[in-house]
Design an enzyme around this catalytic site. Structure first.
Site, mmCIF file in Angstrom:
data_model
loop_
_atom_site.group_PDB
_atom_site.id
_atom_site.type_symbol
_atom_site.label_atom_id
_atom_site.label_comp_id
_atom_site.label_asym_id
_atom_site.label_seq_id
_atom_site.Cartn_x
_atom_site.Cartn_y
_atom_site.Cartn_z
ATOM 1 N N ASP A 265 -0.884 0.671 -8.993
ATOM 2 C CA ASP A 265 -2.105 0.109 -8.434
ATOM 3 C C ASP A 265 -3.270 0.629 -9.284
ATOM 4 O OD1 ASP A 265 -3.917 -1.287 -6.972
ATOM 5 O OD2 ASP A 265 -3.292 -0.541 -5.021
HETATM 6 C C1 BGC Z 1 -5.715 -2.964 -4.772
HETATM 7 C C2 BGC Z 1 -4.585 -3.892 -5.147
HETATM 8 C C3 BGC Z 1 -5.060 -4.895 -6.178
HETATM 9 C C4 BGC Z 1 -5.604 -4.129 -7.368
HETATM 10 C C5 BGC Z 1 -6.019 -5.014 -8.537
HETATM 11 C C6 BGC Z 1 -6.427 -2.383 -5.974
HETATM 12 O O1 BGC Z 1 -7.592 -1.738 -5.610
HETATM 13 O O2 BGC Z 1 -5.203 -1.924 -3.963
HETATM 14 O O3 BGC Z 1 -4.081 -4.516 -4.011
HETATM 15 O O4 BGC Z 1 -4.032 -5.757 -6.521
HETATM 16 O O5 BGC Z 1 -6.708 -3.357 -6.942
HETATM 17 O O6 BGC Z 1 -7.205 -5.647 -8.299
#
Ligand code: BGC
Length: 736
Positions: A265
């Site tokens: 993530d």
């Molecule tokens: C979120 C994810 C997301 C990623 C990319 C993160 O802050 O937890 O769910 O896919 O950002 O934008």
């Protein structure tokens, strides 16, 4: 199928080039001349000066198709190896056509339609040049304080499995290169179970719960051949997921047989240092790589550290090679070596605008849940409607994770009601919030808050009261501001905001019927206002076209059939609450408050306000006595259980028939009930049908304390019903 030999490609890459494949950067790196990015974005990210941006393997969240093409062209022209970039983005529940938010979609219990919806999303995204979506989110959630409830399927294991399969199959299709994109399930693992209900909070849970409740949806997605997995931000029993060898190597790769790409993530690798399990980024890179993480999303950790790790022999090059091979394999599967532009130059249009609208409407007609109706609904065409509330004339009720949707295309409730009724007038009535300072966005409010500028509350109320006085009925469109749910939106007291409550109290004094239409990204605590409503429709965030079906539910053109995918508690003190709770040695029977020493609260009942599986209809369904083909059976001859379901009313309707079981005696204490299957049926007035469920071994099995799946003989209660709170229609069967 591509004939590209990825091992051959790997053998020709330098170590720097291999590392590049494991790095994901935002598009800004390629907008300008690469040399200028060294002082701009690179410096911000902390990339070493020596990092060659034209080695990078993938790009995050560029959504403009023109830019995607430009970046790919520039990249291919400048990189030595000419391996195309992967474009990945958060295309969660809609790209151009925004569908109801996931928690709402789950209320449809219509997994075929959910799959169709995902196909629409994939097709729109494919034609704009996207390769991968960071969806579906498969974190089960039983704590409505957690803001990402809106992105989840809710509280139930069975729903999670069906939802996972539907989303992955819809996104990826039978042929991923025919108008489809790759899915990335997230967030692995147990991200929705933070002990304090706070986003990014720690998870501490038994292996039994982990295997029984958390894993099934992820497993279902992997069985549906989901191409990517994203790690989660949280720790599990002390170890952050992003550097967790047990989780990523043993559970994910060995037990779940996942062979695809594991991406972190957002910046989660760097956070290993903040979690206090890595001394520095060098150490963090080692932990992540050893735990099987392939791509580093948006940090400089892999880019800066892997080379020294390999040169110092702190990690074996084989770890790098295996990660690069997985990335190359994904590029090969997506046909990128042959066609780096995919849908951008070879669009595959699978759905006309009308078809997309029809699918969105079909879904949204089943996702809004009718929670209360004292007979006022459906409304009559000639009733004079005062539509009041900040959501009444709001376009683009998409929820936090739909950046690409076209707000202007969307239909607000007022416009939709005007199609159904002779007289609809509108007043805003209230601010949603008077103070936005804690939402963590800049003064003008980021993406969605500009829709709700703070106005004079007294003036808004006065105008609404005047309007209501001249009407027959009040439709009150209230709820959360869209930034009150989603990532980083945990709350201690998720309820309607005070100004909106005050408006309800004042309107109630007019003695006119009030129908609430509530827009929110999570179940709100409604106990103190519920009695003020004569009718209550929970609309969640309905997406581009959802208000058309909401208005048609109010007019009776659509008979509501959504069922709650998450329990609505009476009080936040009941949280985490879910229907499938564990048994106690001292259960409270019939809320007997005369006896103190039972498992209960002194100041509240155990029962929720609205139970899981609940939702009203304009007709009535009678579920006949449950029948089983065999009362005693072996594990290879499991019975069919069935019941005759009849529409006993005067209106056509759809019902979600639900099968629950209770394992009466097992080696470990089992939940009070568990949902095992559902069937959505359609019945004309007075029509009846037999609804059958074939029990499976999986239905009767459970995970023991070590996470092993076991099937034990013994008695089970089985019930066919239409709500989790009533299992009176049951039978006892025995596995021998
Ligand atoms: C979120 C994810 C997301 C990623 C990319 C993160 O802050 O937890 O769910 O896919 O950002 O934008």
């Amino acid at each position: 199928m591509s004939t590209i030999d990825i091992k051959e490609i790997l053998s020709q890459l330098t170590l720097d080039e291999k590392i590049g494949q494991l790095v994901q950067l935002p598009g800004e790196f390629f907008k300008d001349d690469a040399s200028t990015t060294i002082t701009g974005p690179s410096a911000k990210l902390g990339l070493n000066k020596s990092y060659e941006v034209y080695n990078t393997g993938s790009i995050l969240n560029v959504v403009n198709p023109v830019l995607i093409k430009e970046i790919q062209e520039k990249y291919l022209a400048n990189s030595r190896h000419k391996i195309p970039l992967l474009f990945m983005a958060d295309i969660i529940y809609g790209y151009k056509t925004i569908l109801p938010i996931p928690i709402a979609q789950a209320c449809s219990f219509d997994f075929e339609m959910i799959k169709k919806g995902a196909e629409v999303i994939a097709n729109e995204a494919y034609n704009d040049g996207h390769h991968i979506t960071f969806s579906p989110m498969l974190d089960i959630v039983r704590d409505l304080r957690w803001g990402r409830v809106m992105e989840s399927f809710g509280e139930d294991v069975y729903v999670g499995k069906q939802y996972a399969q539907a989303m992955v199959e819809g996104f990826q299709g039978n042929d991923i290169n025919e108008g489809h994109i790759a899915a990335c399930l997230k967030h692995f693992a147990a991200y929705g179970a933070a002990v304090d209900g706070r986003d990014y909070g720690a998870v501490d849970m038994s292996l039994q719960q982990f295997y029984e409740v958390q894993l099934p949806a992820y497993k279902a997605a992997i069985e549906a051949k989901c191409k990517l997995v994203m790690t989660s931000f949280n720790t599990i029993n002390g170890v952050p997921a992003t550097g967790n060898k047990w989780l990523n190597r043993k559970v994910l790769r060995e037990e779940l047989n996942f062979n695809g790409v594991l991406i972190t993530d957002y910046a989660a690798i760097k956070e290993l240092v903040d979690h206090g399990v890595a001394e520095d980024t060098y150490h963090a890179a080692k932990l992540a790589l050893e735990s099987g993480v392939d791509i580093d999303m948006k940090t400089a950790v892999y880019a800066n550290e892997i080379k020294s790790l390999v040169e110092n022999k702190a990690v074996d090059i084989s770890l790098v090679d295996e990660a690069v091979l997985r990335v190359l394999e994904l590029k090969k599967e997506l046909g990128l070596f042959e066609n780096p532009y995919r849908g951008l130059i070879n669009p595959v249009v699978k759905f006309s605008e009308d078809m997309k609208k029809e699918i969105a409407l079909n879904l949204s007609s089943k996702t809004s849940v009718l929670l209360k109706n004292n007979g006022i609904l459906p409304l009559k065409k000639n009733q004079k409607i005062a539509l009041i509330g900040p959501h009444g004339k709001q376009k683009g009720q998409f929820g936090m994770w739909a950046f690409t949707g076209d707000r202007e295309l969307s239909v607000d409730l007022k416009t939709a009601l005007e199609e159904e009724f002779d007289s609809v007038s509108y007043a805003e009535g209230s601010n949603i919030l008077l103070d936005y300072s804690r939402l963590g966005f800049s003064a003008n409010g980021g993406n969605f808050m500009d829709m709700f500028p703070v106005k004079n509350q007294q003036e808004l109320e006065a105008e609404a009261i005047d309007l209501a006085k001249q009407s027959d009925v009040i439709v009150l469109a209230v709820g959360e501001n869209m930034m009150e749910s989603g990532e980083g939106a945990s709350k201690t007291n998720p309820t309607l905001s005070e100004p909106q409550k005050q408006l309800i109290y004042k309107l109630k004094k007019l003695n006119k019927p009030i129908i609430g239409v509530i827009y929110a990204g999570r179940p709100l605590i409604l106990s103190d206002i519920e009695s003020y409503f004569d009718g209550l429709l929970y609309a969640w965030y309905p997406g581009t076209y959802g208000n058309i079906s909401n208005a048609q539910i109010l007019s009776g053109k659509i008979n509501p059939s959504g069922k709650l995918s998450m329990t609505f508690p009476k009080s936040v003190g009941q949280v985490p609450i879910h229907y499938s709770t564990y048994r106690s040695g001292r259960p409270i029977l019939a809320e007997d408050v005369a006896y103190r020493f039972t498992s209960r609260y002194l100041d509240e009942t155990n029962a929720p306000l609205y139970p899981f599986g609940f939702g009203l209809s304009y007709t009535t369904f009678d579920i006949g006595e449950i029948k089983t083909t065999r009362k005693e059976f072996g594990s290879s001859s499991l019975p069919i259980v069935s019941a005759v379901v009849k529409n006993t009313g005067t209106t056509f309707g759809e019902e979600v028939v639900q099968l629950y079981i209770k394992d009466l005696v097992a080696s470990i204490s089992r939940p009070v009930i568990e949902l095992k299957a559902t069937k959505r049926i359609k019945l004309q007035p007075q029509e009846e049908t037999v609804v059958e469920f074939q029990l499976t071994q999986e239905d009767l099995s459970y995970h023991d304390q070590l996470g092993n799946l076991v099937l034990e003989s013994g008695e089970f209660l089985v019930s066919i019903t239409n709500v989790s709170s009533n299992i009176s229609n049951h039978d006892i069967i025995k596995l021998v």
